[in-house]
Design a protein around this motif. Structure first.
Motif, short mmCIF file in Angstrom:
data_model
loop_
_atom_site.label_atom_id
_atom_site.label_comp_id
_atom_site.label_asym_id
_atom_site.label_seq_id
_atom_site.Cartn_x
_atom_site.Cartn_y
_atom_site.Cartn_z
N ALA A 1 0.76 -3.50 0.75
CA ALA A 1 -0.15 -3.54 -0.40
C ALA A 1 -1.43 -2.80 -0.10
O ALA A 1 -1.94 -2.03 -0.92
CB ALA A 1 -0.46 -4.99 -0.75
N PHE A 2 -2.01 -3.03 1.11
CA PHE A 2 -3.22 -2.32 1.47
C PHE A 2 -2.97 -0.83 1.56
O PHE A 2 -3.83 -0.01 1.20
CB PHE A 2 -3.76 -2.83 2.81
CG PHE A 2 -4.38 -4.20 2.71
CD1 PHE A 2 -5.38 -4.46 1.76
CD2 PHE A 2 -3.96 -5.22 3.53
CE1 PHE A 2 -5.95 -5.72 1.67
CE2 PHE A 2 -4.52 -6.48 3.42
CZ PHE A 2 -5.53 -6.74 2.50
N ALA A 3 -1.76 -0.45 2.01
CA ALA A 3 -1.44 0.97 2.12
C ALA A 3 -1.46 1.64 0.76
O ALA A 3 -1.85 2.80 0.62
CB ALA A 3 -0.06 1.16 2.76
N LEU A 4 -1.08 0.90 -0.27
CA LEU A 4 -1.07 1.47 -1.62
C LEU A 4 -2.47 1.82 -2.07
O LEU A 4 -2.70 2.86 -2.68
CB LEU A 4 -0.45 0.47 -2.60
CG LEU A 4 1.03 0.16 -2.37
CD1 LEU A 4 1.46 -0.97 -3.29
CD2 LEU A 4 1.86 1.40 -2.61
N ALA B 1 5.64 7.35 -3.11
CA ALA B 1 6.36 6.95 -1.90
C ALA B 1 5.95 5.57 -1.41
O ALA B 1 6.79 4.74 -1.05
CB ALA B 1 6.15 7.98 -0.79
N GLN B 2 4.63 5.30 -1.42
CA GLN B 2 4.16 4.02 -0.91
C GLN B 2 4.60 2.87 -1.81
O GLN B 2 4.98 1.80 -1.34
CB GLN B 2 2.63 4.04 -0.77
CG GLN B 2 2.11 5.01 0.28
CD GLN B 2 2.16 6.45 -0.17
OE1 GLN B 2 2.10 6.75 -1.37
NE2 GLN B 2 2.25 7.37 0.78
N SER B 3 4.55 3.09 -3.12
CA SER B 3 4.96 2.04 -4.05
C SER B 3 6.46 1.76 -3.94
O SER B 3 6.89 0.60 -3.95
CB SER B 3 4.62 2.44 -5.49
OG SER B 3 3.22 2.50 -5.68
N GLU B 4 7.26 2.80 -3.85
CA GLU B 4 8.71 2.59 -3.75
C GLU B 4 9.07 1.91 -2.44
O GLU B 4 9.99 1.09 -2.38
CB GLU B 4 9.46 3.90 -3.93
CG GLU B 4 9.38 4.43 -5.35
CD GLU B 4 10.52 5.36 -5.73
OE1 GLU B 4 11.38 5.65 -4.87
OE2 GLU B 4 10.56 5.79 -6.90
N ALA B 5 8.33 2.23 -1.37
CA ALA B 5 8.58 1.55 -0.10
C ALA B 5 8.21 0.08 -0.20
O ALA B 5 8.93 -0.80 0.32
CB ALA B 5 7.78 2.22 1.02
N ALA B 6 7.11 -0.22 -0.87
CA ALA B 6 6.70 -1.61 -1.05
C ALA B 6 7.69 -2.37 -1.91
O ALA B 6 8.04 -3.52 -1.62
CB ALA B 6 5.30 -1.66 -1.67
N ALA B 7 8.18 -1.74 -2.98
CA ALA B 7 9.16 -2.39 -3.86
C ALA B 7 10.44 -2.69 -3.11
O ALA B 7 11.10 -3.71 -3.35
CB ALA B 7 9.44 -1.52 -5.07
#
Length: 444
Positions: free
Chosen positions: A18-21, A344-350
């Motif tokens: 989440a922080f990465a996003l 990329a970051q959101s899809e990884a988080a999902a």
């Protein structure tokens, strides 16, 4: 039988992701204002999704980074029901959200009215179009060259199995040995059913939950499924599909199916009481399994694992797109939100939340996907992201015709129920399906 993807969501995204996003920014699209006002005017963006897409925490992240934007999200339980909701509102000419999730199985129906969706190339898509695997981008491009959807996930399939059940049957439990048991890179449906016979002989129990998901996988493995690439129907007279149906119906008649109702496993009880021991698992289905087991009071010790193997070879089940209907009063802001949810970051988080394997290439090697997360821990520390990346090799998008989901659920759905319940043999059930095909699709 409904073969739409996913059921209800579960869990929360890891805080590190989440922080990465926040650190990586919110959109690859343009930040210009829509026709409704300046980019800082308070607005509400409506979003309609279905099943388990893993977006809840991402909405919060986006709102935190955009204080003027409030997201009103509606999640529909299944893809089939989401299709009905979309069709009803599209026909009425009102009521569609700013961002509409579309499932692969009914994308072709959407493409028939693609002019009812914004061309995302007008809202920043050209700056980010290299994100996705090529075939995902092509799927969402209409005949006029308009890109109407940003790709979320894809559905490469591996095999879920229960270690406890396999041990009781005297079968290997180590995931690499299980992959070898089914034939590894040359795994076939014949071998899968043969192992199922071994399992049933040793335990007296069924091997898979019901025949519908297997049939879905078999169809998706073909170069052409229910439709040919030229848009013509490809069911009646299709010798390859008929051969696969005969194999499946024979295995089911021998007792390998637990005759479960698709998407209804008794609040997860069938996943915890040994009713069946194998389950076909595209990435997003891992979240479903975890949710079902948890709902029934189970946990990682219930024994479910994930192997890098799939009968018949590479298969893709599902995958979604985020679109912006022309009914949206805020197309730029809606496109920006869709771009954020598919970076990329959101899809990884999902993926960490729902197992939705990214269609964005950079996300597929992200540590949030390849490393430890709630899903990998649940599946006996299986490297689920790495396995899915391996299962994605060789996957090519199959053309889905306008009535693809109708054929799956309403034509073959009743036939599946007939063979699972023993009310009809394979040949009779196939003929019944062809009769329904003519009634519901050919002569509609």
């Amino acid at each position: 039988m409904k073969l739409s993807r996913r059921t209800k969501g579960f869990a929360a995204v890891a805080s590190a992701a989440a922080f990465a996003l926040l650190a990586t920014g919110c959109s690859g699209g343009s930040s210009s204002a829509s026709s409704s006002g300046s980019s800082t005017d308070p607005i509400t963006l409506t979003v309609t999704t279905f099943g388990t897409m893993g977006y809840d925490d991402l909405y919060k992240q986006y709102e935190a980074a955009h204080p003027n934007i409030t997201i009103k999200a509606t999640n529909i339980d299944t893809g089939d029901n989401a299709k009905t909701d979309w069709q009803t509102k599209e026909a009425a000419g009102a009521g569609l959200p700013d961002v509409q999730a579309v499932e692969e199985g009914w994308l072709s129906a959407v493409m028939q009215v693609s002019d009812q969706f914004n061309d995302l190339s007008q809202y920043g898509a050209n700056d980010i179009k290299d994100r996705w695997v090529d075939w995902k981008l092509k799927q969402a491009t209409d005949s006029k060259g308009r890109l109407i959807g940003y790709g979320s996930d894809i559905g490469p399939e591996g095999l879920c199995y229960n270690r406890t059940d396999f041990a009781a049957a005297g079968l290997p439990t180590d995931r690499d040995q299980v992959a070898a048991l089914f034939g590894g890179d040359t795994a076939t449906w014949d071998k899968y059913f043969a192992v199922g016979q071994q399992y049933k002989a040793a335990t007296g129990k069924a091997f898979y939950d019901q025949s519908g998901f297997l049939w879905n996988a078999m169809v998706n493995q073909q170069k052409e499924g229910y439709y040919k690439t030229d848009g013509t129907l490809n069911v009646d007279g299709n010798a390859d599909l008929k051969t696969l149906w005969t194999k499946l119906s024979a295995a089911t008649a021998s007792g390998l199916s637990a005759n479960q109702t698709a998407w209804d496993w008794g609040k997860g009880k069938a996943f915890t009481d040994g009713t069946f021991s194998t389950f076909v698992c595209p990435g997003w289905m891992l979240g479903v399994v975890k949710g079902q087991v948890t709902a029934a009071g189970g946990d990682a010790t219930t024994g479910w694992d994930f192997a890098n193997v799939f009968p018949g070879g590479a298969a893709n089940w599902g995958g979604s797109f985020l679109t912006v209907p022309t009914q949206s009063k805020h197309p730029q802001q809606a496109a920006d939100l869709a771009a954020f949810l598919t970076n990329a970051q959101s899809e990884a988080a999902a993926f960490g939340v729902a197992g939705a394997f990214p269609s964005v290439t950079a996300a597929q090697s992200d540590p949030a996907v390849t490393g430890t997360n709630a899903l990998s821990t649940f599946f006996n520390n299986a490297p689920v992201g790495t396995i899915l990346a391996a299962r994605a090799k060789g996957v090519v998008a199959q053309y889905k015709g306008p009535d693809d989901s109708v054929i799956q659920s309403q034509v073959f759905g009743p036939a599946i129920q007939q063979i699972d319940s023993g009310k009809a043999d394979g040949s009779t059930a196939w003929n019944n399906a062809i009769t329904l095909l003519n009634q519901l699709v050919v002569n509609k």
